[in-house]
Design a protein around this motif. Structure first.
Motif, PDB file in Angstrom:
ATOM      1  N   SER B  89      -2.347   0.290   8.307  1.00 50.90           N
ATOM      2  CA  SER B  89      -2.580  -1.156   8.414  1.00 50.90           C
ATOM      3  C   SER B  89      -3.928  -1.355   9.060  1.00 50.90           C
ATOM      4  CB  SER B  89      -1.518  -1.817   9.286  1.00 50.90           C
ATOM      5  OG  SER B  89      -0.258  -1.628   8.716  1.00 50.90           O
ATOM      6  N   VAL B  90      -4.734  -2.201   8.479  1.00 49.74           N
ATOM      7  CA  VAL B  90      -6.085  -2.380   8.990  1.00 49.74           C
ATOM      8  C   VAL B  90      -6.508  -3.825   8.722  1.00 49.74           C
ATOM      9  CG1 VAL B  90      -7.042  -1.480   6.823  1.00 49.74           C
ATOM     10  CG2 VAL B  90      -8.464  -1.472   8.854  1.00 49.74           C
ATOM     11  N   THR B 122      -2.317  -9.029   7.471  1.00 45.28           N
ATOM     12  CA  THR B 122      -3.184  -7.871   7.606  1.00 45.28           C
ATOM     13  C   THR B 122      -3.142  -7.083   6.309  1.00 45.28           C
ATOM     14  OG1 THR B 122      -3.836  -6.149   9.143  1.00 45.28           O
ATOM     15  CG2 THR B 122      -1.538  -6.201   8.518  1.00 45.28           C
ATOM     16  N   THR B 124      -2.824  -3.611   4.114  1.00 44.29           N
ATOM     17  CA  THR B 124      -2.264  -2.268   4.176  1.00 44.29           C
ATOM     18  C   THR B 124      -2.884  -1.414   3.092  1.00 44.29           C
ATOM     19  OG1 THR B 124      -0.477  -2.904   2.704  1.00 44.29           O
ATOM     20  CG2 THR B 124      -0.032  -3.027   5.050  1.00 44.29           C
ATOM     21  N   ILE B 133     -12.645   3.448   7.804  1.00 42.36           N
ATOM     22  CA  ILE B 133     -12.546   2.169   8.487  1.00 42.36           C
ATOM     23  C   ILE B 133     -13.699   2.032   9.485  1.00 42.36           C
ATOM     24  CG2 ILE B 133     -10.072   1.828   8.198  1.00 42.36           C
ATOM     25  CD1 ILE B 133      -9.598   2.978  10.891  1.00 42.36           C
ATOM     26  N   ALA B 159      -6.820  -0.624  13.672  1.00 42.30           N
ATOM     27  CA  ALA B 159      -5.892  -0.202  12.628  1.00 42.30           C
ATOM     28  C   ALA B 159      -4.761   0.597  13.258  1.00 42.30           C
ATOM     29  CB  ALA B 159      -6.617   0.656  11.594  1.00 42.30           C
TER      30      ALA B 159
END
Lengths: 270, 210
Positions: B89-90, B122, B124, B133, B159
């Motif tokens: 998740s970021v 958010t 994914t 990232i 994240a």
């Protein structure tokens, strides 16, 4: 153990994954992050600079009643009261500020004056006082504190003249004075040049000058945090930056309530 | 094949495969590359509508070709994450590039997103492959295990991956309203088993000043 952190899954090999057992105690995790270990102890830190923590840690403004004692002994800067909180509890806490370089320093029966925005955290064994130089804070005593700088800190010895924007702080030496270059002041032309920048101002006509024994801390860049209005020192005869006009300065701004710490609107983030 | 050219430049070696990357983040390439803008984040019509509605818009391009392509964005630090069937998740603003085979989606994160100023959703990323990232300053990786839950400032969160539960903690009391708050009114708590990426800097958040 989880599978995360093993090569292939999770981060690439060679990247360290931290947990409470591997995080350092009161030391840097990397150049930009500092880890504080709390074991029922307390630290003062600037509001909002905690990025993560393990364990149980409480953050309370310095006006919190329970903190009366610690504030009485370690915090003497009402103008900056709304920027500081006390962390207490058990666990490890990471501090960082705008990806600036973070360094910790130990003071032993010493004193250090630092730009207020550059001080990140300190142990309550130190006592924080407002410097008579506006915008600076002085730490006195024995203990550890954490400061940020844009780029690594450079230590210099007086006698020395420094660029105002590069100055982070100074230890053990008398307060600096302003130094203006000769050409900057002489004659009408000099004044005009200083005022307008016309005719070629180098931007380096004005420095802070340090003399005496001690250490001067400089950052290797000239970027500063935005200065926050911290209100004014009490309007008293002989107090520099007292906001009053000379010896008989009477209230220029809004009257301050008795016992008020810092300026009210700043506490609401305005 | 993702590798870091330096801490702020990502180099991707490609042999005819594709990479999804933030639009305009290519800084150089060597070889034969084709760049194609993927409208609406590259998740198809449904993904596009979802992204538009949720505010997790990404402008994504697809790069396909042979050779090496370098990516960077505003001198942000880059962190590589390998995914093996799990989910990362970021925040969409922190996503630089993903392997072409990874699926991206949008999930509801509840109030946490609101406190972060990034909306309630958010992004994914899941599948098998690599993800790059971005963070402001090199990210610190913190492991969360059942005996060591972690609390993170929403402004520093980047994240997380693994089997984590995340909840919003609010420390808002009457003191906060008086302006005597602890400066950490909103916190994200992670419990379970996984990794959290934290950056040494804080975004401006609604909860940041109280």
């Amino acid at each position: 153990m989880s599978t995360y952190g093993t090569p292939g899954a999770g981060p690439r090999p060679g990247v360290t994954v931290h947990d409470p057992t591997t995080l350092p105690s009161d030391d840097n995790v990397d150049p930009y992050t500092f880890c504080v270990e709390l074991a029922g102890s307390r630290w003062f830190l600037q509001k909002g600079k905690m990025i993560a923590y393990y364990g149980t840690i409480d953050f309370n403004g310095v006006g919190h009643g329970r903190l009366d004692r610690i504030v009485r002994t370690s915090f003497h800067s009402p103008l900056h009261a709304s920027d500081w909180v006390v962390a207490e509890g058990t666990g490890r806490m990471l501090l960082a500020d705008r990806a600036f370089d973070v360094n910790s320093y130990d003071l032993e029966e010493g004193n250090l004056t630092i730009r207020s925005g550059n001080l990140l955290a300190f142990q309550p064994s130190l006592s924080l006082k407002q410097s008579i130089v506006p915008g600076f804070l002085t730490l006195i005593g024995t203990g550890k504190f954490v400061a940020v700088s844009n780029g690594p800190v450079v230590f210099m010895e007086p006698p020395l003249r420094v660029d105002p924007q590069a100055l982070v702080g100074w230890a053990d030496c008398p307060s600096p004075c302003h130094h203006y270059d000769h050409g900057y002041m002489t004659g009408v032309l000099g004044g005009l040049r200083a005022l307008t920048g016309l005719g070629g101002a180098s931007g380096e006509e004005h420095q802070f000058e340090f003399v005496g024994a001690g250490t001067v801390l400089l950052q290797s860049s000239e970027s500063l945090m935005p200065e926050q209005a911290t209100g004014v020192t009490p309007q008293q005869a002989g107090v520099p930056g007292g906001g009053g006009s000379g010896a008989h300065g009477q209230g220029t701004g809004a009257p301050r309530l008795p016992g008020q710490l810092g300026d009210l609107q700043r506490r609401f983030g305005l | 094949m993702f590798r870091l050219q330096s801490s702020k430049v990502l180099a991707v070696e490609m042999t005819g495969d594709a990479v999804k990357a933030k639009n305009g983040s290519m800084v150089a390439y060597d070889g034969d590359m084709a760049f194609k803008k993927l409208t609406g984040g590259g998740d198809g019509i449904r993904g596009m509508v979802t992204r538009r509605l949720t505010g997790e818009q990404m402008t994504v391009m697809e790069v396909r070709g042979r050779g090496i392509c370098w990516f960077a964005d505003r001198a942000s630090d880059i962190n590589l994450v390998g995914l093996q069937g799990d989910t990362l998740s970021v925040e969409s603003s922190n996503l630089l590039a993903t392997d072409g085979g990874l699926r991206t989606g949008t999930v509801f994160t509840g109030l946490r997103g609101a406190s972060q100023g990034n909306g309630l959703f958010t992004t994914t990323v899941e599948g098998h492959g690599q993800v790059a990232i971005m963070s402001d300053g090199p990210a610190v990786l913190l492991r969360v295990s059942p005996q060591y839950p972690l609390t993170v400032d929403p402004g520093a969160y980047v994240a997380h991956q693994g089997n984590l539960r995340r909840s919003l903690q609010s420390g808002v009391t009457f003191r906060t309203l008086l302006g005597e708050g602890g400066g950490e009114a909103f916190q994200m708590r992670f419990e379970g088993d996984g990794l959290v990426y934290v950056q040494p800097s804080e975004r401006n958040t609604i909860g940041g000043d109280v």
